[in-house]
Scaffold this active site. Sequence first.
Site, PDB file in Angstrom:
ATOM      1  N   LYS A   1       9.619   3.639   4.266  1.00  0.00           N
ATOM      2  CA  LYS A   1       9.615   2.232   4.668  1.00  0.00           C
ATOM      3  C   LYS A   1      11.026   1.687   4.466  1.00  0.00           C
ATOM      4  O   LYS A   1      11.593   1.829   3.376  1.00  0.00           O
ATOM      5  CB  LYS A   1       8.651   1.467   3.754  1.00  0.00           C
ATOM      6  CG  LYS A   1       7.669   0.572   4.460  1.00  0.00           C
ATOM      7  CD  LYS A   1       6.833  -0.167   3.422  1.00  0.00           C
ATOM      8  CE  LYS A   1       5.742  -0.962   4.063  1.00  0.00           C
ATOM      9  NZ  LYS A   1       4.996  -1.756   3.083  1.00  0.00           N
TER      10      LYS A   1
HETATM   11  O1  G3P Z   1       2.681  -4.499   3.313  1.00  0.00           O
HETATM   12  C1  G3P Z   1       3.292  -5.734   3.090  1.00  0.00           C
HETATM   13  C2  G3P Z   1       2.412  -6.581   2.241  1.00  0.00           C
HETATM   14  O2  G3P Z   1       2.120  -5.933   1.030  1.00  0.00           O
HETATM   15  C3  G3P Z   1       3.018  -7.934   1.972  1.00  0.00           C
HETATM   16  O3  G3P Z   1       1.958  -8.782   1.721  1.00  0.00           O
HETATM   17  O4  G3P Z   1       0.831 -10.764   0.802  1.00  0.00           O
HETATM   18  O5  G3P Z   1       3.068 -10.002  -0.149  1.00  0.00           O
HETATM   19  O6  G3P Z   1       2.943 -11.029   2.144  1.00  0.00           O
HETATM   20  P1  G3P Z   1       2.205 -10.225   1.084  1.00  0.00           P
END
Ligand code: G3P
Length: 215
Positions: A83
């Site tokens: 990633k």
């Molecule tokens: O894969 C990306 C994800 O983990 C981000 O999520 O909720 O931190 O925006 P969030």
Amino acid sequence: MRIFLDTASIDDIRKGAALGVVDGVTTNPSLVAREGVEYKDRVLEICQVVDGPISAECISTEVDALVEEARRVASWHPNVVVKIPMGVVGLQAIKRLSAEGIKVNTTLIFSANQALLAAKAGAAYVSPFVGRLNDAGQDGLDVIRESVAIFDTYDLQCEVLAASIRGPRDVTECALAGAHVATIPPAILQQMVNHPLTDKGIEIFLNDAKKYSAV
Ligand code: G3P
């Protein structure tokens, strides 16, 4: 649409994998830090539970260092997808890594233009953060729809991986928008399974089933 789990919790991954609908896993530094484990150790554990793409994030901020880090991370297991955050450094690294056959998931995507550039650089996946776009007052689904349409129009061999999912409705809408993959927090995947009317219906059937002998 393929479903990935968005977590580094090995317990939650085992539970989710048991449902038989999980096709891969995405992690990131925040998710791994939450578990208090070494990144490589946890990724190798995950690879034993889910036989599919496992995203592991690289954090170097210089191109050569990022390429070297990504090569190391990719070498951990054949299912590892590296990633890499979108940006000038990221694009250059993606170009070099994809030319070496290393699969890249370009993360922190917030526009269709970013998705287009990452796909042109050879990324295998782009990850638009739907929830964070919505948090910022934009429409995260627009980025999903636009990216899918552009990739389809120009036959770009890159998949739109909807990320930053905040609830079951987000999954439905990303599927309707044509996302190839959605990476879903474990708690939301569980919510997708359940519905109050299903629970009520099961309760009624069980009660009525008592009125005849077991089959
Ligand atoms: O894969 C990306 C994800 O983990 C981000 O999520 O909720 O931190 O925006 P969030």
